[in-house]
Design a protein around this motif. Structure first.
Motif, PDB file in Angstrom:
ATOM      1  N   THR A 155      -2.158   5.687   2.230  1.00 55.26           N
ATOM      2  CA  THR A 155      -3.082   4.683   2.765  1.00 55.26           C
ATOM      3  C   THR A 155      -2.605   4.192   4.123  1.00 55.26           C
ATOM      4  O   THR A 155      -3.407   3.989   5.046  1.00 55.26           O
ATOM      5  N   ILE A 213       0.835  -1.192   0.000  1.00 57.93           N
ATOM      6  CA  ILE A 213       0.000   0.000   0.000  1.00 57.93           C
ATOM      7  C   ILE A 213       0.874   1.247   0.000  1.00 57.93           C
ATOM      8  O   ILE A 213       2.062   1.201   0.331  1.00 57.93           O
ATOM      9  N   SER A 214       0.269   2.360  -0.353  1.00 53.69           N
ATOM     10  CA  SER A 214       1.004   3.627  -0.416  1.00 53.69           C
ATOM     11  C   SER A 214       1.176   4.216   0.983  1.00 53.69           C
ATOM     12  O   SER A 214       0.506   3.816   1.942  1.00 53.69           O
ATOM     13  N   THR A 241      -3.502   6.706   6.705  1.00 48.47           N
ATOM     14  CA  THR A 241      -4.932   6.650   6.999  1.00 48.47           C
ATOM     15  C   THR A 241      -5.241   5.521   7.966  1.00 48.47           C
ATOM     16  O   THR A 241      -6.017   5.687   8.916  1.00 48.47           O
ATOM     17  N   LEU A 242      -4.637   4.374   7.754  1.00 47.64           N
ATOM     18  CA  LEU A 242      -4.859   3.236   8.627  1.00 47.64           C
ATOM     19  C   LEU A 242      -4.377   3.523  10.048  1.00 47.64           C
ATOM     20  O   LEU A 242      -5.021   3.151  11.034  1.00 47.64           O
ATOM     21  N   LEU A 289      -8.257  -4.302  -2.679  1.00 49.70           N
ATOM     22  CA  LEU A 289      -6.908  -4.516  -2.158  1.00 49.70           C
ATOM     23  C   LEU A 289      -6.694  -5.943  -1.651  1.00 49.70           C
ATOM     24  O   LEU A 289      -5.581  -6.440  -1.653  1.00 49.70           O
ATOM     25  N   LEU A 300     -10.012  -0.072   3.956  1.00 51.19           N
ATOM     26  CA  LEU A 300      -9.284  -0.347   2.727  1.00 51.19           C
ATOM     27  C   LEU A 300     -10.243  -0.480   1.545  1.00 51.19           C
ATOM     28  O   LEU A 300     -11.365  -0.974   1.709  1.00 51.19           O
ATOM     29  N   PRO A 301      -9.814  -0.077   0.369  1.00 55.39           N
ATOM     30  CA  PRO A 301     -10.618  -0.352  -0.831  1.00 55.39           C
ATOM     31  C   PRO A 301     -10.793  -1.858  -0.984  1.00 55.39           C
ATOM     32  O   PRO A 301      -9.847  -2.625  -0.770  1.00 55.39           O
TER      33      PRO A 301
END
Length: 312
Positions: free
Chosen positions: A68, A64-65, A71-72, A113, A109-110
């Motif tokens: 992201t 993941i970037s 955000t987590l 993913l 998460l999207p």
């Protein structure tokens, strides 16, 4: 005793990362990589890894970037969640990040993913370099979560060396990631090999190679002979190395060997094994029809068996 070489790399081996250890103690460089939008992050949630395609398709590790990952971390108020620099993948820095404080990370998460799964449930089947990266992240985060306090004086530790060392805030003792060596061996005599069934196996019909931890002051060869004798009563002679496999469940390195059996009568010595038998090559090749299972395909135990079968 014929020397049997490893036919291919083991699963969780052959990492594509340049660990770049000298950079771990360069805080400015690490901070730049953490902030770099091109850096990659491997989230670990309660010892599970993010995998796409598990349960039908070909499994794929998910990176993941940094956005992201942030955000987590912030979603559950843990901007200081455990993290560690793993290395460089081609030109991009790769970090592990533990988000176990989140009750359920999936909604964050999207959906495309993937899902968080136990690596042992993925069933890679064949060596995949990315599997070794996930194993690396899992093992290191497990160590980080369990070494927050000093083993010498009991006071809190703080992160050093980009997540590869914990230093006590009071006595300054330094604690490094530990890997426990375990020997795993296929004992063979003529056209038969020794397999055992442990009470810990998840399947009641599975038979596997014997294994055990190396004790202080013991060589690997001595550990092989001792463990086989303790578990089965079989005495071993020549011991030859085959290969090794990182096994981050939670933090082992499995050292694979072939051992020459000098005796045949099996005597179970302790409660480790529920049963042990000599199996011929023909029986192993026909194990499903005969009603028993061999070890999982991503294990070094299975590799020891398959390479032995290929030489007879």
């Amino acid at each position: 005793m014929t020397l049997i070489l490893a036919s291919r790399p083991n699963v969780y081996a052959n990492s594509p990362l340049d660990r770049l250890a000298p950079r771990r103690d360069d805080p400015a460089w690490v901070a730049e990589r953490l902030a770099d939008p091109d850096s990659l992050f491997i989230p670990v949630w309660r010892s599970r890894n993010l995998v796409r395609g598990h349960g039908g398709e070909e499994p794929e590790a998910v990176y993941i970037s940094g956005a992201t990952a942030h955000t987590l971390r912030m979603a559950h108020g843990e901007d200081d969640a455990p993290w560690a620099f793993l290395g460089i993948l081609e030109t991009r820095a790769v970090f592990a990040i533990d988000i176990s404080a989140a009750e359920d990370p999936v909604p964050l998460l999207p959906p495309e993913l993937g899902t968080f799964v136990d690596l042992r449930a993925v069933g890679w089947g064949v060596p995949r370099p990315e599997a070794s990266v996930l194993a690396h992240a899992r093992g290191l985060m497990h160590w980080r979560q369990r070494h927050r306090f000093c083993g010498v004086c009991g006071n809190p530790c703080e992160i050093k060396s980009a997540g590869h060392m914990m230093q006590c805030t009071v006595c300054n003792a330094q604690h490094f990631p530990r890997t426990d060596p375990a020997v795993i061996m296929l004992v063979h005599r003529g056209d038969k090999a020794l397999l055992g069934h442990s009470t810990r196996f998840p399947r009641a019909t599975m038979y596997s190679t014997l294994a055990g931890f190396v004790e202080p002051g013991e060589t690997l060869e001595e550990a092989v002979r001792r463990e086989v004798l303790e578990e089965s009563g079989i005495q071993c002679g020549a011991v030859h190395y085959h290969s090794s496999q990182p096994w981050p469940f939670p933090g082992n390195i499995m050292l694979g060997f072939y051992a020459e059996g000098l005796t045949e009568e099996i005597t179970l010595q302790d409660d480790e094994l529920k049963d042990a038998r000599w199996f011929s090559r023909a029986e192993m090749r026909n194990h499903k029809a005969l009603g028993f299972d061999l070890p999982r395909v991503d294990s070094i135990a299975r590799r020891l068996i398959e390479d032995w079968l290929a030489h007879g």
